[in-house]
Design a protein around this motif. Structure first.
Motif: not given
Length: 145
Positions: A38-41, A109-114, A116-122, A133-138
């Motif tokens: 995911f990426i923030s709009q 889906y987007g609201l649930a992702a807020i 459920l997201i557990r990981h991010y990377e640069i 950018i964001y991931f539900l799981l690594k």
């Protein structure tokens, strides 16, 4: 039209295009067989607006992209594969379903992702610096399809 003008005059100088982030992420990961993020709009210019199902080239490697806007994110699912055929029909079909459903499933889906997201990377871009950018799981970098 007004939003387009605003993006062109102000945001385009500050934010990378979503396609640039996608390309940089794939390169940074050393061309993975798949990735989903995911990426923030608000972190990018949505230069792929209206594209839900398409092929995307990264340095001669073809990726099959499934993409949807799911406020407050844009969701990408990317699979490396050989270029096969035109995906225009499928893209139109997915767009039709989104419009027919009034965008409610993608919003949910987007609201649930807020939550459920557990990981991010640069992701590092050339002109605009780094973007989260964001991931539900690594993701497991060594995983195949």
């Amino acid at each position: 039209m007004l939003i387009s003008l605003y993006n062109h005059l102000f945001r385009s100088k500050l934010l990378p295009q979503a396609s640039e982030i996608l390309r940089c992420h794939i390169r940074q990961r050393k061309y993975p067989p798949w990735t989903s993020y995911f990426i923030s709009q608000y972190s990018c210019l949505n230069d792929q607006f209206g594209k839900s199902h398409f092929e995307f080239d990264v340095d001669g490697r073809n990726y099959h992209i499934l993409r949807t806007g799911c406020f407050p994110y844009i969701k990408y699912h990317c699979t490396q594969r050989m270029k096969t055929y035109d995906l225009t029909y499928e893209n139109r079909l997915y767009t039709f379903f989104k419009i027919f459903n009034l965008g409610i499933p993608t919003l949910m889906y987007g609201l649930a992702a807020i939550f459920l997201i557990r990981h991010y990377e640069i992701v590092n871009t050339k002109q605009h610096g780094s973007v989260k950018i964001y991931f539900l799981l690594k993701e497991n970098y060594g995983a195949s399809h």
